[in-house]
Design a protein around this motif. Structure first.
Motif, PDB file in Angstrom:
ATOM      1  N   ASP A 150      -1.563 -10.496 -13.431  1.00 52.19           N
ATOM      2  CA  ASP A 150      -2.681  -9.634 -13.062  1.00 52.19           C
ATOM      3  C   ASP A 150      -2.197  -8.409 -12.303  1.00 52.19           C
ATOM      4  O   ASP A 150      -2.006  -8.446 -11.085  1.00 52.19           O
ATOM      5  N   VAL A 151      -2.014  -7.326 -13.029  1.00 45.26           N
ATOM      6  CA  VAL A 151      -1.553  -6.075 -12.438  1.00 45.26           C
ATOM      7  C   VAL A 151      -2.581  -5.558 -11.439  1.00 45.26           C
ATOM      8  O   VAL A 151      -2.230  -5.029 -10.383  1.00 45.26           O
ATOM      9  N   ALA A 152      -3.862  -5.744 -11.733  1.00 37.24           N
ATOM     10  CA  ALA A 152      -4.914  -5.284 -10.828  1.00 37.24           C
ATOM     11  C   ALA A 152      -4.818  -5.990  -9.475  1.00 37.24           C
ATOM     12  O   ALA A 152      -5.041  -5.367  -8.429  1.00 37.24           O
ATOM     13  N   ALA A 153      -4.489  -7.277  -9.483  1.00 36.37           N
ATOM     14  CA  ALA A 153      -4.344  -8.014  -8.222  1.00 36.37           C
ATOM     15  C   ALA A 153      -3.171  -7.463  -7.412  1.00 36.37           C
ATOM     16  O   ALA A 153      -3.265  -7.314  -6.192  1.00 36.37           O
ATOM     17  N   ALA A 154      -2.071  -7.153  -8.087  1.00 34.70           N
ATOM     18  CA  ALA A 154      -0.917  -6.563  -7.396  1.00 34.70           C
ATOM     19  C   ALA A 154      -1.297  -5.206  -6.810  1.00 34.70           C
ATOM     20  O   ALA A 154      -0.943  -4.888  -5.672  1.00 34.70           O
ATOM     21  N   CYS A 155      -2.057  -4.421  -7.567  1.00 37.00           N
ATOM     22  CA  CYS A 155      -2.500  -3.115  -7.069  1.00 37.00           C
ATOM     23  C   CYS A 155      -3.415  -3.279  -5.863  1.00 37.00           C
ATOM     24  O   CYS A 155      -3.361  -2.480  -4.925  1.00 37.00           O
ATOM     25  N   GLY A 156      -4.234  -4.313  -5.882  1.00 33.20           N
ATOM     26  CA  GLY A 156      -5.106  -4.588  -4.742  1.00 33.20           C
ATOM     27  C   GLY A 156      -4.313  -4.853  -3.479  1.00 33.20           C
ATOM     28  O   GLY A 156      -4.672  -4.376  -2.392  1.00 33.20           O
ATOM     29  N   LYS A 157      -3.236  -5.591  -3.608  1.00 39.56           N
ATOM     30  CA  LYS A 157      -2.375  -5.852  -2.450  1.00 39.56           C
ATOM     31  C   LYS A 157      -1.678  -4.572  -1.994  1.00 39.56           C
ATOM     32  O   LYS A 157      -1.517  -4.331  -0.802  1.00 39.56           O
ATOM     33  N   LEU A 158      -1.282  -3.762  -2.960  1.00 41.81           N
ATOM     34  CA  LEU A 158      -0.581  -2.523  -2.622  1.00 41.81           C
ATOM     35  C   LEU A 158      -1.517  -1.474  -2.034  1.00 41.81           C
ATOM     36  O   LEU A 158      -1.058  -0.520  -1.398  1.00 41.81           O
ATOM     37  N   ALA A 159      -2.799  -1.641  -2.201  1.00 38.23           N
ATOM     38  CA  ALA A 159      -3.769  -0.712  -1.608  1.00 38.23           C
ATOM     39  C   ALA A 159      -3.702  -0.750  -0.084  1.00 38.23           C
ATOM     40  O   ALA A 159      -4.164   0.176   0.578  1.00 38.23           O
ATOM     41  N   ARG A 160      -3.103  -1.809   0.453  1.00 40.14           N
ATOM     42  CA  ARG A 160      -2.954  -1.941   1.912  1.00 40.14           C
ATOM     43  C   ARG A 160      -1.515  -1.684   2.364  1.00 40.14           C
ATOM     44  O   ARG A 160      -1.170  -1.962   3.509  1.00 40.14           O
ATOM     45  N   ASP A 161      -0.678  -1.174   1.470  1.00 36.29           N
ATOM     46  CA  ASP A 161       0.719  -0.892   1.804  1.00 36.29           C
ATOM     47  C   ASP A 161       0.787   0.184   2.887  1.00 36.29           C
ATOM     48  O   ASP A 161      -0.019   1.114   2.891  1.00 36.29           O
ATOM     49  N   PRO A 162       1.736   0.052   3.819  1.00 35.46           N
ATOM     50  CA  PRO A 162       1.847   1.061   4.877  1.00 35.46           C
ATOM     51  C   PRO A 162       2.265   2.450   4.360  1.00 35.46           C
ATOM     52  O   PRO A 162       1.998   3.455   5.015  1.00 35.46           O
ATOM     53  N   GLU A 163       2.881   2.497   3.192  1.00 33.80           N
ATOM     54  CA  GLU A 163       3.353   3.774   2.657  1.00 33.80           C
ATOM     55  C   GLU A 163       2.262   4.422   1.795  1.00 33.80           C
ATOM     56  O   GLU A 163       1.814   3.864   0.802  1.00 33.80           O
ATOM     57  N   GLU A 164       1.861   5.624   2.174  1.00 32.94           N
ATOM     58  CA  GLU A 164       0.775   6.329   1.490  1.00 32.94           C
ATOM     59  C   GLU A 164       1.082   6.558   0.011  1.00 32.94           C
ATOM     60  O   GLU A 164       0.196   6.446  -0.843  1.00 32.94           O
ATOM     61  N   ALA A 165       2.323   6.879  -0.330  1.00 37.86           N
ATOM     62  CA  ALA A 165       2.689   7.118  -1.728  1.00 37.86           C
ATOM     63  C   ALA A 165       2.468   5.863  -2.572  1.00 37.86           C
ATOM     64  O   ALA A 165       2.038   5.952  -3.727  1.00 37.86           O
ATOM     65  N   ARG A 188       5.179  -5.915 -17.125  1.00 41.88           N
ATOM     66  CA  ARG A 188       5.185  -7.276 -17.690  1.00 41.88           C
ATOM     67  C   ARG A 188       5.604  -8.307 -16.639  1.00 41.88           C
ATOM     68  O   ARG A 188       5.110  -9.427 -16.640  1.00 41.88           O
ATOM     69  N   VAL A 189       6.507  -7.931 -15.758  1.00 38.54           N
ATOM     70  CA  VAL A 189       6.894  -8.818 -14.655  1.00 38.54           C
ATOM     71  C   VAL A 189       5.671  -9.027 -13.762  1.00 38.54           C
ATOM     72  O   VAL A 189       5.347 -10.152 -13.394  1.00 38.54           O
ATOM     73  N   GLY A 190       5.012  -7.940 -13.421  1.00 36.79           N
ATOM     74  CA  GLY A 190       3.727  -7.992 -12.747  1.00 36.79           C
ATOM     75  C   GLY A 190       3.705  -8.409 -11.291  1.00 36.79           C
ATOM     76  O   GLY A 190       2.637  -8.539 -10.714  1.00 36.79           O
ATOM     77  N   THR A 191       4.856  -8.602 -10.681  1.00 36.70           N
ATOM     78  CA  THR A 191       4.867  -8.971  -9.270  1.00 36.70           C
ATOM     79  C   THR A 191       4.499  -7.753  -8.425  1.00 36.70           C
ATOM     80  O   THR A 191       4.569  -6.606  -8.894  1.00 36.70           O
ATOM     81  N   VAL A 192       4.137  -8.002  -7.194  1.00 36.19           N
ATOM     82  CA  VAL A 192       3.826  -6.905  -6.289  1.00 36.19           C
ATOM     83  C   VAL A 192       5.045  -5.987  -6.154  1.00 36.19           C
ATOM     84  O   VAL A 192       4.911  -4.764  -6.168  1.00 36.19           O
ATOM     85  N   ALA A 193       6.223  -6.564  -6.067  1.00 35.36           N
ATOM     86  CA  ALA A 193       7.447  -5.757  -5.938  1.00 35.36           C
ATOM     87  C   ALA A 193       7.666  -4.876  -7.169  1.00 35.36           C
ATOM     88  O   ALA A 193       8.032  -3.698  -7.041  1.00 35.36           O
ATOM     89  N   ALA A 194       7.434  -5.419  -8.354  1.00 32.02           N
ATOM     90  CA  ALA A 194       7.621  -4.650  -9.585  1.00 32.02           C
ATOM     91  C   ALA A 194       6.594  -3.529  -9.692  1.00 32.02           C
ATOM     92  O   ALA A 194       6.935  -2.387 -10.025  1.00 32.02           O
ATOM     93  N   ILE A 195       5.341  -3.835  -9.383  1.00 29.29           N
ATOM     94  CA  ILE A 195       4.291  -2.817  -9.462  1.00 29.29           C
ATOM     95  C   ILE A 195       4.496  -1.763  -8.379  1.00 29.29           C
ATOM     96  O   ILE A 195       4.213  -0.581  -8.584  1.00 29.29           O
ATOM     97  N   ARG A 196       5.046  -2.170  -7.250  1.00 26.25           N
ATOM     98  CA  ARG A 196       5.340  -1.212  -6.178  1.00 26.25           C
ATOM     99  C   ARG A 196       6.343  -0.166  -6.657  1.00 26.25           C
ATOM    100  O   ARG A 196       6.224   1.019  -6.337  1.00 26.25           O
ATOM    101  N   LEU A 197       7.337  -0.584  -7.418  1.00 22.95           N
ATOM    102  CA  LEU A 197       8.318   0.371  -7.963  1.00 22.95           C
ATOM    103  C   LEU A 197       7.634   1.376  -8.879  1.00 22.95           C
ATOM    104  O   LEU A 197       7.917   2.573  -8.826  1.00 22.95           O
ATOM    105  N   ILE A 198       6.739   0.888  -9.731  1.00 20.93           N
ATOM    106  CA  ILE A 198       6.005   1.803 -10.617  1.00 20.93           C
ATOM    107  C   ILE A 198       5.142   2.740  -9.779  1.00 20.93           C
ATOM    108  O   ILE A 198       5.083   3.940 -10.043  1.00 20.93           O
TER     109      ILE A 198
END
Length: 94
Positions: free
Chosen positions: A62-77, A22-32
């Protein structure tokens, strides 16, 4: 981070995932995403349920937008978990 994969209380897992979605920020979705990457099948089901509840429960960022940003995260997990969350979000829209 310890609340997400709580093997003793799956309600905590679901509620925490829902709240973070519900927070939906990149940081919040990163934790999930990190929790998803470390979760066993049962925990992953509850994480998915929490994300789903947030997405169908009303207006969320937009959770999908946050996931899109996280798709380029340096951490594989994180990338792997974000891909799962993105798929869940796609399934929810169907």
């Amino acid at each position: 981070m310890g609340l997400l994969p709580d093997v003793e209380d799956t309600a905590v897992t679901r509620q925490t995932a829902e709240t973070l979605a519900r927070v939906g920020t990149v940081a919040a979705i990163r934790l999930i995403a990190l929790a998803v990457a470390e979760a066993d099948d049962n925990q992953a089901d509850w994480l998915q349920t929490g994300v789903h509840d947030a997405l169908v429960g009303g207006s969320v960022p937009d959770v999908a937008a946050a996931c899109g940003k996280l798709a380029r995260d340096p951490e594989e997990a994180v990338r792997r978990g974000a891909a799962d969350i993105s798929a869940w979000a796609d399934d929810t829209r169907c």
